[in-house]
Scaffold this motif. Structure first.
Motif, PDB file in Angstrom:
ATOM      1  N   GLU A  19     -78.431  19.600  19.782  1.00  0.00           N
ATOM      2  CA  GLU A  19     -79.234  18.774  20.704  1.00  0.00           C
ATOM      3  C   GLU A  19     -78.348  18.240  21.834  1.00  0.00           C
ATOM      4  OE1 GLU A  19     -83.070  19.092  18.863  1.00  0.00           O
ATOM      5  OE2 GLU A  19     -82.362  18.402  20.844  1.00  0.00           O
ATOM      6  N   LYS A  20     -77.159  17.791  21.469  1.00  0.00           N
ATOM      7  CA  LYS A  20     -76.239  17.253  22.487  1.00  0.00           C
ATOM      8  C   LYS A  20     -75.762  18.369  23.424  1.00  0.00           C
ATOM      9  CE  LYS A  20     -74.513  13.262  19.852  1.00  0.00           C
ATOM     10  NZ  LYS A  20     -74.805  12.175  20.817  1.00  0.00           N
ATOM     11  N   ILE A  24     -76.293  17.945  27.356  1.00  0.00           N
ATOM     12  CA  ILE A  24     -75.139  17.934  28.266  1.00  0.00           C
ATOM     13  C   ILE A  24     -75.192  19.160  29.181  1.00  0.00           C
ATOM     14  CG2 ILE A  24     -72.611  18.176  28.351  1.00  0.00           C
ATOM     15  CD1 ILE A  24     -72.608  16.596  25.608  1.00  0.00           C
ATOM     16  N   ASN A 203     -67.114  15.398  28.386  1.00  0.00           N
ATOM     17  CA  ASN A 203     -67.589  15.163  27.023  1.00  0.00           C
ATOM     18  C   ASN A 203     -66.723  15.934  26.036  1.00  0.00           C
ATOM     19  OD1 ASN A 203     -70.451  13.807  27.393  1.00  0.00           O
ATOM     20  ND2 ASN A 203     -70.315  15.479  28.898  1.00  0.00           N
ATOM     21  N   MET A 205     -66.707  16.652  21.775  1.00  0.00           N
ATOM     22  CA  MET A 205     -67.464  16.455  20.542  1.00  0.00           C
ATOM     23  C   MET A 205     -66.664  17.016  19.361  1.00  0.00           C
ATOM     24  SD  MET A 205     -71.552  17.028  20.197  1.00  0.00           S
ATOM     25  CE  MET A 205     -71.609  18.670  20.815  1.00  0.00           C
TER      26      MET A 205
END
Ligand code: 6PG
Length: 256
Positions: A19-20, A24, A203, A205
């Motif tokens: 989802e991220k 993004i 970002n 992760m």
């Protein structure tokens, strides 16, 4: 402050990460016309890559605008079972028919690891328009280094990330983008992006799963700062969003 999410298991980590990734990615494509992502290797991201090719996710982003790089690579040929490229190719690129000109991998066919790293540095500089650019620092990000929209990372049981292993020479690298890093315990030179690149991303992760990582993870997140012993502690973004997606086993306490 990093965002830390404790999730049930690797499948929940992969679902939230997917989802991220989409969020993004679509934001980057809207803003810059493209999404630049550096993939992680190892085993943990495999189910994320597979999930992105499923009905729930594959039609939610314009894959022709996504450009793939690798945070690190093993010094093996691209068809070797240990190859991070091979893992991503089988689980993500081929199922989505990603075109070759969107994939930037370490050219491990080249014998010399230093040469592989030099080449990858040039490829990245070319793609990000960094060649012959006078270095300036704007708004916390440093244009001597590429600014990836997203970098995916794992963490080893020993606290390494990408191929920046404890007490190895390239932990302090602050000029280069891509290097060959001698890892004594593996008796090999790994290929890896450097901390200035990881910390210049918009970002980052981390995907961390499994009880065998719990003790180290607690040290990395809550322990004293020991950057050589726990290299993952050096991921401190200059101007970006750091996320840790951890499963219960790695976090050793129940999900909220
Ligand atoms: C690699 C990785 C490495 C990986 C960790 C965790 O090439 O091995 O990029 O940094 O993320 O070793 O590996 P697992 O996900 O297999 O536990």
């Amino acid at each position: 402050m990093p965002e830390i999410q404790i999730l049930q298991n690797i499948f929940e980590i992969s679902r939230v990460a997917a989802e991220k990734f989409i969020l993004i990615g679509n934001k980057a494509i809207k803003q810059n016309g493209k999404f630049t992502v550096a993939l992680a290797g190892g085993s943990t991201p495999k189910s994320l890559y597979r999930l992105l090719t499923t009905e729930n996710f594959k039609n939610r982003i314009n894959w022709s605008r996504v450009f793939f790089f690798f945070g690190d690579e093993r010094n093996v040929l691209p068809d070797n079972e240990k190859s991070n490229f091979r893992m991503a190719n089988e689980n993500l690129f081929k199922p989505l028919q990603i075109s070759e000109n969107q994939i930037f991998r370490w050219q491990t066919e080249i014998e010399d690891a230093e040469k592989i790293a030099e080449d990858y540095e040039e490829t990245i500089k070319e793609f990000f328009g960094l060649k012959d650019k006078p270095p300036i620092t704007v708004a916390g990000s440093d244009n001597k280094f590429p600014r990836f929209d997203l970098i995916l990372l794992g963490m080893g049981n020993d606290g390494h990330t990408a191929s920046l292993f404890p007490f190895t020479n390239r932990l302090q690298e602050c000029e280069k983008i891509a290097v060959a890093n001698w890892v004594e315990k593996l008796k090999t030179k790994r290929l890896t992006l450097t901390f200035p690149v990881l910390n210049n991303a918009a970002n980052v992760m981390f995907l961390v799963s499994g009880a065998e990582k719990a003790a180290t993870l607690r040290e990395v997140l809550e322990g004293e700062f020991q950057s050589d012993k726990f290299p993952s502690q050096n991921v401190i973004l200059k101007n970006g969003n750091l996320m840790w997606l951890i499963d219960e086993k790695a976090a050793q306490f129940p999900a909220k």
